[in-house]
Design a protein around this motif. Structure first.
Motif, short mmCIF file in Angstrom:
data_model
loop_
_atom_site.label_atom_id
_atom_site.label_comp_id
_atom_site.label_asym_id
_atom_site.label_seq_id
_atom_site.Cartn_x
_atom_site.Cartn_y
_atom_site.Cartn_z
N ALA A 1 0.83 -1.21 0.00
CA ALA A 1 0.00 0.00 0.00
C ALA A 1 0.86 1.26 0.00
CB ALA A 1 -0.92 -0.01 1.22
N THR A 2 2.03 1.20 0.61
CA THR A 2 2.90 2.37 0.65
C THR A 2 3.73 2.47 -0.62
OG1 THR A 2 4.61 1.04 1.76
CG2 THR A 2 3.08 2.26 3.16
N GLN A 3 3.98 3.67 -1.04
CA GLN A 3 4.73 3.90 -2.27
C GLN A 3 6.22 3.60 -2.03
OE1 GLN A 3 3.21 4.49 -5.08
NE2 GLN A 3 1.26 4.58 -4.00
N PRO A 4 6.87 2.93 -2.98
CA PRO A 4 8.29 2.62 -2.80
C PRO A 4 9.13 3.87 -3.00
CG PRO A 4 7.57 1.98 -4.99
CD PRO A 4 6.34 2.45 -4.27
N PRO A 5 10.29 3.95 -2.35
CA PRO A 5 11.18 5.10 -2.59
C PRO A 5 11.75 5.01 -4.00
CG PRO A 5 12.25 3.47 -1.19
CD PRO A 5 10.82 3.03 -1.34
N PRO A 6 11.75 6.09 -4.75
CA PRO A 6 12.26 6.04 -6.13
C PRO A 6 13.76 5.82 -6.16
CG PRO A 6 11.78 8.30 -5.49
CD PRO A 6 11.28 7.43 -4.38
N MET A 7 14.21 5.05 -7.15
CA MET A 7 15.63 4.80 -7.33
C MET A 7 16.26 5.94 -8.12
SD MET A 7 15.83 0.69 -8.10
CE MET A 7 15.07 0.82 -9.70
N ASN A 8 17.51 6.27 -7.79
CA ASN A 8 18.21 7.27 -8.59
C ASN A 8 18.73 6.65 -9.87
OD1 ASN A 8 20.61 5.86 -7.94
ND2 ASN A 8 20.96 7.14 -6.13
N ASP A 9 19.29 7.46 -10.74
CA ASP A 9 19.72 6.98 -12.06
C ASP A 9 20.79 5.89 -11.94
OD1 ASP A 9 17.96 8.70 -13.21
OD2 ASP A 9 19.45 10.23 -13.74
N ALA A 10 21.69 6.03 -10.99
CA ALA A 10 22.75 5.03 -10.83
C ALA A 10 22.16 3.68 -10.42
CB ALA A 10 23.76 5.51 -9.80
N ARG A 11 21.19 3.72 -9.53
CA ARG A 11 20.55 2.47 -9.09
C ARG A 11 19.76 1.84 -10.24
NH1 ARG A 11 17.90 0.37 -4.49
NH2 ARG A 11 17.46 -1.82 -5.03
N ILE A 12 19.07 2.64 -11.01
CA ILE A 12 18.34 2.13 -12.17
C ILE A 12 19.29 1.46 -13.16
CG2 ILE A 12 17.02 2.80 -14.22
CD1 ILE A 12 15.63 4.91 -12.46
N ALA A 13 20.42 2.10 -13.42
CA ALA A 13 21.41 1.54 -14.35
C ALA A 13 21.97 0.23 -13.82
CB ALA A 13 22.53 2.55 -14.59
N ALA A 14 22.22 0.16 -12.50
CA ALA A 14 22.75 -1.08 -11.91
C ALA A 14 21.72 -2.20 -11.99
CB ALA A 14 23.14 -0.81 -10.46
N GLU A 15 20.46 -1.86 -11.75
CA GLU A 15 19.39 -2.86 -11.85
C GLU A 15 19.28 -3.38 -13.28
OE1 GLU A 15 16.40 -5.11 -9.96
OE2 GLU A 15 17.64 -3.56 -9.01
N ALA A 16 19.33 -2.48 -14.25
CA ALA A 16 19.24 -2.87 -15.66
C ALA A 16 20.43 -3.75 -16.04
CB ALA A 16 19.19 -1.63 -16.54
N SER A 17 21.62 -3.40 -15.58
CA SER A 17 22.83 -4.17 -15.91
C SER A 17 22.74 -5.59 -15.36
CB SER A 17 24.06 -3.45 -15.36
OG SER A 17 25.24 -4.20 -15.62
N ALA A 18 22.23 -5.73 -14.13
CA ALA A 18 22.10 -7.06 -13.53
C ALA A 18 21.10 -7.92 -14.31
CB ALA A 18 21.66 -6.91 -12.07
N THR A 19 19.98 -7.32 -14.72
CA THR A 19 18.99 -8.06 -15.50
C THR A 19 19.56 -8.48 -16.85
OG1 THR A 19 17.19 -6.86 -14.43
CG2 THR A 19 16.68 -7.95 -16.51
N LEU A 20 20.25 -7.55 -17.50
CA LEU A 20 20.84 -7.85 -18.80
C LEU A 20 21.85 -8.99 -18.71
CD1 LEU A 20 21.24 -7.16 -21.80
CD2 LEU A 20 22.93 -5.45 -21.08
#
Length: 372
Positions: free
Chosen positions: A226-245
């Motif tokens: 129910a609570t909104q998640p804290p938004p990730m910064n650009d570096a965290r988004i890039a790290a998440e994308a790299s791990a998935t890739l």
């Protein structure tokens, strides 16, 4: 005076009573074991030795049944591999559209590791498949755990003699053998079916949970915070994308190992409310980045076709199509097959930007359940 010779009692030629009983018990054990092994070998309820027209449909043994079907089912030219999300895929529809006999190997609750083991075992035993349809959710593609309740029979997927011996000597196998004999004699049982689709299809069991506002409302409340998640910064988004890739690179090596097989790899649709939650966390951005990079990597690999059904708004915006945040109805399953046949929602260098934009638009929308 002559000493009398000592009288020594003759030793009995027979064994002591206690020892004889141990030998009798051991002989009974060996005889019972031989009978169990022989019965399981002849009946072979899980098809690990030979195929038959009766299938075990217990979810607890689905992983073992999959190994048996891969080993001994009649020849087929296409297969679908994934979690319970692909359980309602219709082999007959794939056969009609693609012109090849198809089998579905669903691993209920299976992580990407369990799906990968099943997939590799399939290709090892069926090296001449023309098409393989692989579910590859960007949220689970890195999952390496095993299902906590349904043990994966690794020794069977290693084709080890130990695994086959355990199967033949198992009391559980004997119970299935007895159940199959009764089923063949005319007794009905929910554990057996003459339809191979029953080993993976689950919709009829859970049909009352679809188009059911009360049920899906409970599922949304249970599965989406129910609570909104804290938004990730650009570096965290890039790290998440790299791990998935990095995890998705496995599909590239797979396609290179099996160049004669065309792989239809697809990211399945999810309920829009879950996408909205993940969008607010920045996960949709990471998913789009990973998929765009993956498509760039496979540009020169002719036997991979990659589809992103997170862009399938006609499914995702309609909560009546789901029984929870991920399990969609058979009509949606059929639609995914048609889209893969037609090339709809296929990510390519040309379509990457528009599909990513469509996914963002869906995830950012405000959708009601049921739809207005």
């Amino acid at each position: 005076m002559q000493r009398e010779a000592a009288i020594v009692p003759e030793r009995s030629a027979s064994l002591p009573v206690g020892r004889r009983w141990w030998i009798v018990l051991f002989a009974a054990f060996v005889t019972t074991l031989v009978v169990v092994v022989a019965t399981n070998f002849v009946v072979d309820p899980l098809h690990l030795i030979r195929g038959s027209d009766v299938y075990v449909v217990s979810r607890n043994y689905q992983r073992t049944t999959n190994a048996g079907r891969i080993r001994t089912d009649p020849p087929f030219q296409a297969a679908v591999v994934g979690s319970s999300y692909i359980g309602n895929f219709d082999p007959a529809l794939i056969e009609a559209l693609f012109g090849v006999r198809t089998e579905v190997f669903s691993v209920f609750g299976g992580s990407s590791r369990e799906q990968r083991i099943t997939r590799d075992y399939l290709l090892g035993h069926r090296p001449h498949l023309r098409y393989v349809f692989l579910e590859a959710s960007t949220w689970g593609v890195c999952g390496e755990g095993y299902h906590p309740f349904w043990k994966f029979p690794l020794d069977l997927y290693d084709d080890s003699a130990r695994g086959n011996a355990k199967y033949l000597a198992s009391f559980e196998s004997l119970l299935f053998s007895a159940g199959e004999l009764l089923f063949r004699a005319g007794y009905r049982s929910s554990y057996f079916s003459r339809h191979p689709e029953a080993t993976h299809r689950w919709y009829e069991t859970w049909a009352s949970n679809f188009d059911n506002p009360a049920h899906i409302a409970n599922a949304i409340q249970r599965e989406i915070p129910a609570t909104q998640p804290p938004p990730m910064n650009d570096a965290r988004i890039a790290a998440e994308a790299s791990a998935t890739l990095k995890c998705m690179d496995d599909f590239i090596s797979l396609a290179k190992r099996w160049p004669a097989t065309t792989f239809y790899i697809f990211n399945p649709p999810l309920l829009q409310m879950l996408l909205r939650y993940r969008e607010q966390a920045g996960l949709i951005a990471a998913s789009n980045i990973a998929q765009e990079a993956f498509v760039a990597k496979i540009a020169d690999i002719p036997n991979i076709r990659y589809f992103d059904f997170l862009a399938a708004d006609s499914i995702e915006r309609d909560c009546r199509r789901f029984m929870d945040v991920g399990h969609f109805d058979p009509a949606a399953s059929d639609q995914l097959v048609r889209w893969m046949h037609d090339g709809t929602y296929q990510r390519t260098a040309e379509s990457n930007a528009s599909i990513s934009a469509a996914v963002r638009a869906i995830a950012q929308a405000s959708v009601t359940c049921p739809p207005e």
